[in-house]
Scaffold this motif. Structure first.
Motif, PDB file in Angstrom:
ATOM      1  N   CYS A   1      21.936  -6.845  15.175  1.00  0.00           N
ATOM      2  CA  CYS A   1      22.233  -5.832  14.165  1.00  0.00           C
ATOM      3  C   CYS A   1      23.749  -5.820  13.955  1.00  0.00           C
ATOM      4  N   ASP A   2      24.205  -6.247  12.777  1.00  0.00           N
ATOM      5  CA  ASP A   2      25.633  -6.234  12.476  1.00  0.00           C
ATOM      6  C   ASP A   2      26.134  -4.797  12.414  1.00  0.00           C
ATOM      7  N   LEU A   3      27.283  -4.547  13.035  1.00  0.00           N
ATOM      8  CA  LEU A   3      27.829  -3.183  13.078  1.00  0.00           C
ATOM      9  C   LEU A   3      28.048  -2.599  11.684  1.00  0.00           C
ATOM     10  N   ASN A   4      28.496  -3.439  10.736  1.00  0.00           N
ATOM     11  CA  ASN A   4      28.788  -2.910   9.409  1.00  0.00           C
ATOM     12  C   ASN A   4      27.528  -2.581   8.614  1.00  0.00           C
ATOM     13  N   SER A   5      26.338  -2.855   9.158  1.00  0.00           N
ATOM     14  CA  SER A   5      25.102  -2.499   8.457  1.00  0.00           C
ATOM     15  C   SER A   5      24.551  -1.142   8.903  1.00  0.00           C
ATOM     16  N   ILE A   6      25.122  -0.568   9.957  1.00  0.00           N
ATOM     17  CA  ILE A   6      24.611   0.697  10.492  1.00  0.00           C
ATOM     18  C   ILE A   6      25.132   1.868   9.666  1.00  0.00           C
ATOM     19  N   GLN A   7      24.196   2.692   9.182  1.00  0.00           N
ATOM     20  CA  GLN A   7      24.561   3.898   8.440  1.00  0.00           C
ATOM     21  C   GLN A   7      23.848   5.084   9.074  1.00  0.00           C
ATOM     22  N   TYR A   8      24.571   6.167   9.230  1.00  0.00           N
ATOM     23  CA  TYR A   8      24.063   7.390   9.856  1.00  0.00           C
ATOM     24  C   TYR A   8      24.291   8.518   8.863  1.00  0.00           C
ATOM     25  N   ARG A   9      23.200   9.151   8.422  1.00  0.00           N
ATOM     26  CA  ARG A   9      23.306  10.155   7.359  1.00  0.00           C
ATOM     27  C   ARG A   9      22.706  11.478   7.807  1.00  0.00           C
ATOM     28  N   ILE A  10      23.384  12.563   7.444  1.00  0.00           N
ATOM     29  CA  ILE A  10      22.864  13.906   7.701  1.00  0.00           C
ATOM     30  C   ILE A  10      21.874  14.236   6.585  1.00  0.00           C
ATOM     31  N   ALA A  11      20.619  14.496   6.975  1.00  0.00           N
ATOM     32  CA  ALA A  11      19.566  14.729   5.980  1.00  0.00           C
ATOM     33  C   ALA A  11      19.081  16.172   5.978  1.00  0.00           C
ATOM     34  N   GLY A  12      19.596  16.985   6.838  1.00  0.00           N
ATOM     35  CA  GLY A  12      19.178  18.380   6.921  1.00  0.00           C
ATOM     36  C   GLY A  12      19.785  19.013   8.155  1.00  0.00           C
ATOM     37  N   HIS A  13      19.447  20.257   8.406  1.00  0.00           N
ATOM     38  CA  HIS A  13      20.024  20.989   9.533  1.00  0.00           C
ATOM     39  C   HIS A  13      19.861  20.235  10.853  1.00  0.00           C
ATOM     40  N   ASN A  14      18.672  19.777  11.155  1.00  0.00           N
ATOM     41  CA  ASN A  14      18.423  19.085  12.419  1.00  0.00           C
ATOM     42  C   ASN A  14      17.866  17.674  12.185  1.00  0.00           C
ATOM     43  N   HIS A  15      18.008  17.153  10.977  1.00  0.00           N
ATOM     44  CA  HIS A  15      17.465  15.835  10.659  1.00  0.00           C
ATOM     45  C   HIS A  15      18.578  14.850  10.325  1.00  0.00           C
ATOM     46  N   ARG A  16      18.417  13.632  10.838  1.00  0.00           N
ATOM     47  CA  ARG A  16      19.357  12.556  10.574  1.00  0.00           C
ATOM     48  C   ARG A  16      18.589  11.318  10.144  1.00  0.00           C
ATOM     49  N   VAL A  17      19.264  10.423   9.408  1.00  0.00           N
ATOM     50  CA  VAL A  17      18.669   9.165   8.968  1.00  0.00           C
ATOM     51  C   VAL A  17      19.559   8.029   9.451  1.00  0.00           C
ATOM     52  N   LEU A  18      18.943   7.065  10.109  1.00  0.00           N
ATOM     53  CA  LEU A  18      19.637   5.868  10.583  1.00  0.00           C
ATOM     54  C   LEU A  18      19.113   4.680   9.789  1.00  0.00           C
ATOM     55  N   THR A  19      20.015   3.941   9.163  1.00  0.00           N
ATOM     56  CA  THR A  19      19.653   2.743   8.420  1.00  0.00           C
ATOM     57  C   THR A  19      20.446   1.581   9.000  1.00  0.00           C
ATOM     58  N   ALA A  20      19.786   0.424   9.158  1.00  0.00           N
ATOM     59  CA  ALA A  20      20.455  -0.748   9.711  1.00  0.00           C
ATOM     60  C   ALA A  20      19.739  -2.010   9.239  1.00  0.00           C
ATOM     61  N   VAL A  21      20.431  -3.141   9.365  1.00  0.00           N
ATOM     62  CA  VAL A  21      19.848  -4.440   9.024  1.00  0.00           C
ATOM     63  C   VAL A  21      19.686  -5.232  10.307  1.00  0.00           C
ATOM     64  N   PHE A  22      18.448  -5.671  10.570  1.00  0.00           N
ATOM     65  CA  PHE A  22      18.141  -6.502  11.732  1.00  0.00           C
ATOM     66  C   PHE A  22      17.924  -7.925  11.251  1.00  0.00           C
ATOM     67  N   ARG A  23      18.678  -8.857  11.824  1.00  0.00           N
ATOM     68  CA  ARG A  23      18.627 -10.266  11.441  1.00  0.00           C
ATOM     69  C   ARG A  23      18.044 -11.071  12.590  1.00  0.00           C
ATOM     70  N   GLU A  24      16.977 -11.826  12.329  1.00  0.00           N
ATOM     71  CA  GLU A  24      16.355 -12.643  13.361  1.00  0.00           C
ATOM     72  C   GLU A  24      17.311 -13.745  13.817  1.00  0.00           C
TER      73      GLU A  24
END
Length: 117
Positions: free
Chosen positions: A89-112
């Motif tokens: 997982c390339d570091l520059n592909s990791i995104q961490y987003r606040i989606a609500g009071h107690n909710h978060r969203v993690l997005t990343a790219v996994f390369r085989e």
């Protein structure tokens, strides 16, 4: 020893799988093109994944991925698959987003990858 990424739950809807291939290509003057595979492991899978959950579990997953520094491979079982594959997982592909009071969203790219482990 290679670690296994264990996400807090399954990937979110809308996560994306893209098969890729590395090819050697030669184009000739008459428009003819010839392609050959570039190596034994020329086909690779790329996954753009997203996880939504509570702060603690999503932050733990983010920190675990960041700890790999984009250089260390890990085992991960893709959606709709039964066996884990080796990914980075390339570091520059990791995104961490606040989606609500107690909710978060993690997005990343996994390369085989096909590293020796």
């Amino acid at each position: 020893m290679t670690d296994t990424f264990t996400p807090p739950h399954g990937v979110d809807f809308g996560s994306l799988h893209t098969p890729t291939a590395r090819l050697n290509s030669a184009t000739f003057g008459d428009g003819y093109e010839q392609n050959t595979p570039d190596g034994l492991n020329y086909k690779r899978d790329l996954y753009q994944v997203s996880y939504t959950g509570d702060i603690v579990s999503i932050k733990a997953a983010r920190d675990w991925l960041k700890g790999k520094n984009g250089t260390e491979p890990f085992y991960w079982t893709p959606p709709d698959e039964n066996t884990p594959g080796l990914f980075k997982c390339d570091l520059n592909s990791i995104q961490y987003r606040i989606a609500g009071h107690n909710h978060r969203v993690l997005t990343a790219v996994f390369r085989e990858v096909f590293d020796l482990v």
